[in-house]
Design an enzyme around this catalytic site. Structure first.
Site, PDB file in Angstrom:
ATOM      1  N   GLY A   1      22.991   6.226  32.714  1.00  0.00           N
ATOM      2  CA  GLY A   1      24.284   6.375  33.389  1.00  0.00           C
ATOM      3  C   GLY A   1      24.571   5.109  34.174  1.00  0.00           C
ATOM      4  O   GLY A   1      23.647   4.432  34.610  1.00  0.00           O
TER       5      GLY A   1
ATOM      6  N   ASP B   1      32.905  15.062  48.824  1.00  0.00           N
ATOM      7  CA  ASP B   1      33.307  14.551  47.500  1.00  0.00           C
ATOM      8  C   ASP B   1      32.867  15.528  46.414  1.00  0.00           C
ATOM      9  O   ASP B   1      32.325  15.134  45.379  1.00  0.00           O
ATOM     10  CB  ASP B   1      32.694  13.161  47.258  1.00  0.00           C
ATOM     11  CG  ASP B   1      33.390  12.442  46.092  1.00  0.00           C
ATOM     12  OD1 ASP B   1      32.808  11.487  45.555  1.00  0.00           O
ATOM     13  OD2 ASP B   1      34.503  12.878  45.711  1.00  0.00           O
TER      14      ASP B   1
ATOM     15  N   GLY C   1      27.512   3.895  37.109  1.00  0.00           N
ATOM     16  CA  GLY C   1      28.728   4.259  37.846  1.00  0.00           C
ATOM     17  C   GLY C   1      29.321   3.014  38.478  1.00  0.00           C
ATOM     18  O   GLY C   1      29.146   1.911  37.975  1.00  0.00           O
ATOM     19  N   GLY C   2      29.971   3.175  39.592  1.00  0.00           N
ATOM     20  CA  GLY C   2      30.647   2.070  40.276  1.00  0.00           C
ATOM     21  C   GLY C   2      29.686   0.923  40.541  1.00  0.00           C
ATOM     22  O   GLY C   2      29.685  -0.086  39.842  1.00  0.00           O
ATOM     23  N   PHE C   3      28.810   1.116  41.520  1.00  0.00           N
ATOM     24  CA  PHE C   3      27.906   0.005  41.852  1.00  0.00           C
ATOM     25  C   PHE C   3      26.459   0.428  41.661  1.00  0.00           C
ATOM     26  O   PHE C   3      25.583  -0.035  42.338  1.00  0.00           O
ATOM     27  CB  PHE C   3      28.150  -0.458  43.288  1.00  0.00           C
ATOM     28  CG  PHE C   3      28.298   0.677  44.277  1.00  0.00           C
ATOM     29  CD1 PHE C   3      29.535   1.011  44.829  1.00  0.00           C
ATOM     30  CD2 PHE C   3      27.199   1.457  44.641  1.00  0.00           C
ATOM     31  CE1 PHE C   3      29.671   2.074  45.718  1.00  0.00           C
ATOM     32  CE2 PHE C   3      27.321   2.514  45.524  1.00  0.00           C
ATOM     33  CZ  PHE C   3      28.567   2.829  46.075  1.00  0.00           C
ATOM     34  N   ALA C   4      26.243   1.351  40.706  1.00  0.00           N
ATOM     35  CA  ALA C   4      24.861   1.776  40.469  1.00  0.00           C
ATOM     36  C   ALA C   4      24.621   1.943  38.973  1.00  0.00           C
ATOM     37  O   ALA C   4      25.539   2.253  38.224  1.00  0.00           O
ATOM     38  CB  ALA C   4      24.577   3.099  41.173  1.00  0.00           C
ATOM     39  N   LYS C   5      23.365   1.704  38.586  1.00  0.00           N
ATOM     40  CA  LYS C   5      22.947   1.956  37.203  1.00  0.00           C
ATOM     41  C   LYS C   5      21.816   2.978  37.316  1.00  0.00           C
ATOM     42  O   LYS C   5      21.012   2.905  38.249  1.00  0.00           O
ATOM     43  CB  LYS C   5      22.447   0.634  36.598  1.00  0.00           C
ATOM     44  CG  LYS C   5      21.936   0.738  35.194  1.00  0.00           C
ATOM     45  CD  LYS C   5      21.831  -0.627  34.507  1.00  0.00           C
ATOM     46  CE  LYS C   5      20.995  -1.619  35.291  1.00  0.00           C
ATOM     47  NZ  LYS C   5      20.758  -2.850  34.499  1.00  0.00           N
ATOM     48  N   VAL C   6      21.765   3.950  36.418  1.00  0.00           N
ATOM     49  CA  VAL C   6      20.706   4.962  36.470  1.00  0.00           C
ATOM     50  C   VAL C   6      19.864   4.848  35.212  1.00  0.00           C
ATOM     51  O   VAL C   6      20.411   4.846  34.108  1.00  0.00           O
ATOM     52  CB  VAL C   6      21.283   6.390  36.584  1.00  0.00           C
ATOM     53  CG1 VAL C   6      20.161   7.413  36.706  1.00  0.00           C
ATOM     54  CG2 VAL C   6      22.222   6.498  37.787  1.00  0.00           C
TER      55      VAL C   6
ATOM     56  N   LYS D   1      17.996   5.358  40.299  1.00  0.00           N
ATOM     57  CA  LYS D   1      19.329   4.807  40.594  1.00  0.00           C
ATOM     58  C   LYS D   1      19.108   3.419  41.195  1.00  0.00           C
ATOM     59  O   LYS D   1      18.443   3.282  42.225  1.00  0.00           O
ATOM     60  CB  LYS D   1      20.043   5.722  41.601  1.00  0.00           C
ATOM     61  CG  LYS D   1      21.496   5.418  41.850  1.00  0.00           C
ATOM     62  CD  LYS D   1      22.101   6.554  42.683  1.00  0.00           C
ATOM     63  CE  LYS D   1      23.499   6.241  43.181  1.00  0.00           C
ATOM     64  NZ  LYS D   1      24.033   7.333  44.041  1.00  0.00           N
TER      65      LYS D   1
HETATM   66  O1  LIG Z   1      19.060  12.495  35.448  1.00  0.00           O
HETATM   67  C1  LIG Z   1      20.159  12.039  35.626  1.00  0.00           C
HETATM   68  N1  LIG Z   1      21.042  11.813  34.623  1.00  0.00           N
HETATM   69  C2  LIG Z   1      20.787  12.025  33.261  1.00  0.00           C
HETATM   70  C3  LIG Z   1      19.506  12.134  32.745  1.00  0.00           C
HETATM   71  C4  LIG Z   1      19.327  12.303  31.360  1.00  0.00           C
HETATM   72  C5  LIG Z   1      20.411  12.380  30.495  1.00  0.00           C
HETATM   73  C6  LIG Z   1      21.703  12.289  31.048  1.00  0.00           C
HETATM   74  C7  LIG Z   1      21.885  12.105  32.413  1.00  0.00           C
HETATM   75  C8  LIG Z   1      22.890  12.403  30.195  1.00  0.00           C
HETATM   76  N2  LIG Z   1      22.613  12.157  28.763  1.00  0.00           N
HETATM   77  C9  LIG Z   1      21.458  12.947  28.309  1.00  0.00           C
HETATM   78  C10 LIG Z   1      20.203  12.534  29.021  1.00  0.00           C
HETATM   79  C11 LIG Z   1      20.616  11.714  37.016  1.00  0.00           C
HETATM   80  C12 LIG Z   1      19.916  12.234  38.105  1.00  0.00           C
HETATM   81  C13 LIG Z   1      20.323  11.939  39.398  1.00  0.00           C
HETATM   82  C14 LIG Z   1      21.427  11.122  39.612  1.00  0.00           C
HETATM   83  F1  LIG Z   1      21.824  10.830  40.874  1.00  0.00           F
HETATM   84  C15 LIG Z   1      22.143  10.605  38.537  1.00  0.00           C
HETATM   85  C16 LIG Z   1      21.727  10.900  37.233  1.00  0.00           C
END
Ligand SMILES: O=C(Nc1ccc2c(c1)CNCC2)c1ccc(F)cc1
Length: 337
Positions: free
Chosen positions: A19, A133, A21-26, A41
């Site tokens: 994922g 939010d 977002g704005g100023f973060a990559k997960v 994050k």
């Molecule tokens: O786990 C997260 N997202 C996540 C994880 C695995 C998958 C997704 C999102 C979506 N596609 C399928 C696999 C996540 C957890 C906390 C957060 F702040 C932001 C994202």
């Protein structure tokens, strides 16, 4: 250019991006000691600029909030250029995408989700926080199809407590309460109830009660508080949406009354239980044993180190071992001591 070394790699094997977002990559990651999956994050301090304080607010809030429907923070790491937040893995993605994929949710399914949302919000309010939010993008599904509330970057912990008026306008317009967009002083708890009303409407209708491409027109609709009632909504759900989308915050239902509204308690013997299932004061025996062996400390020393809650790798290892145990997996560290 090889990825520059960061201490995060001492504790986690970073995988692909899940994922941004704005100023973060997960990124997905594996915790080396326990093998558990986490979401990391990653924020660049320079890119954050004036928004850096929002991250500190989010970190302090998430350290305090431990609840079955609030996304758990396990560890925080900081280098001179980056901040890493290690968070609970939620592979079901955003509730927003789930609703879109199903067009709209049947009432029974919406009720299960909404009970989880109300219990998370009631819990953070008792801890003195307003989220500010609330929207389906900030509710993620975990692997057991339960909701987890994220993104406390706009939350408020009013100094004078939850009865203290707030003034900063924030959050997403379509979910924002009339008093908030009016610029009036408002109570965070009352504004959160309005947002949950918009959320419930979106769950069961698949579209927003107040919507317009023109922000000015959208604000006028919100202040008017008039919205369509599709014919598939039951009378009880229409009543609940109606008492939540009251333009006058003093006439709006409050969270305590929400927990015992008939639509929410349908089929239950008592009001929704919003209390946390976790108790960070009594440390789990099995986790202590496993960690004292691995870190070569006495059990008492291990307990005292854990109770510092430094949100370092010890905190993460404790919570992730607890997770493993909760999911019926052996409460074991995979790496030899
Ligand atoms: O786990 C997260 N997202 C996540 C994880 C695995 C998958 C997704 C999102 C979506 N596609 C399928 C696999 C996540 C957890 C906390 C957060 F702040 C932001 C994202």
């Amino acid at each position: 250019m090889p990825t520059p070394y960061t201490p995060i790699q001492d504790y986690y094997q970073l995988r692909h991006t899940i994922g941004s977002g704005g100023f973060a990559k997960v990124k997905l990651a594996h915790h080396i000691l326990t093998g558990e999956k986490v979401a990391v994050k990653i924020m660049d301090k320079a890119a954050l600029g004036p928004d850096l304080p929002r991250v500190q607010i989010e970190i302090e809030a998430m350290k305090t909030l431990t609840h079955q429907h609030v996304c758990k923070l396990y560890q925080v790491l900081e280098t001179d250029t980056k901040i890493f937040m290690v968070l609970e893995y939620c592979p079901g993605g955003e509730l927003f995408d789930y609703i879109v994929a199903k067009d709209r949710l049947p009432e029974e399914e919406a009720r299960v989700f909404f009970r989880q949302i109300v219990s998370a919000v009631a819990y953070i309010h008792t801890e003195g926080y307003a989220h500010r939010d609330l929207k389906p993008e900030n509710l993620l599904l975990d692997e057991a199809h339960n909701l987890k509330l994220i993104d406390f970057g706009l939350c408020a912990k009013p100094k004078g407590g939850m009865d203290h008026q707030l003034s900063t306008c924030c959050g997403s317009p379509a979910y924002a309460a009339p008093e908030l967009i009016q610029g009036d002083e408002y109570l965070g708890a009352e504004a959160d109830v309005w947002s949950m009303g918009v959320l419930l409407y979106a769950l069961m209708c698949g579209f927003l009660p107040f919507d317009d491409d023109n922000v000015g027109a959208l604000y006028r609709k919100i202040r008017k508080g008039q919205y369509e009632i599709p014919d598939w909504l039951s009378p009880q759900s229409v009543d609940l949406i109606n008492v939540m989308l009251q333009v006058n915050p003093k006439l709006r239902i409050n969270v305590k009354e929400l927990l015992c509204h008939p639509w929410l308690t349908e089929g239950l013997a008592e009001p929704i239980d919003y209390r946390t299932k976790y108790n960070n004061n009594n440390i789990d025996e099995d986790c202590i044993t496993e960690m004292s062996i691995h870190f070569k400390k006495s059990k008492n020393t291990m307990i005292n180190i854990i109770k510092d809650w430094k949100y370092d790798d010890t905190t993460a290892t404790y919570f992730l071992l607890l997770n493993k145990k909760r999911r019926g997996k052996p409460c074991r560290i995979l790496v030899p001591p």
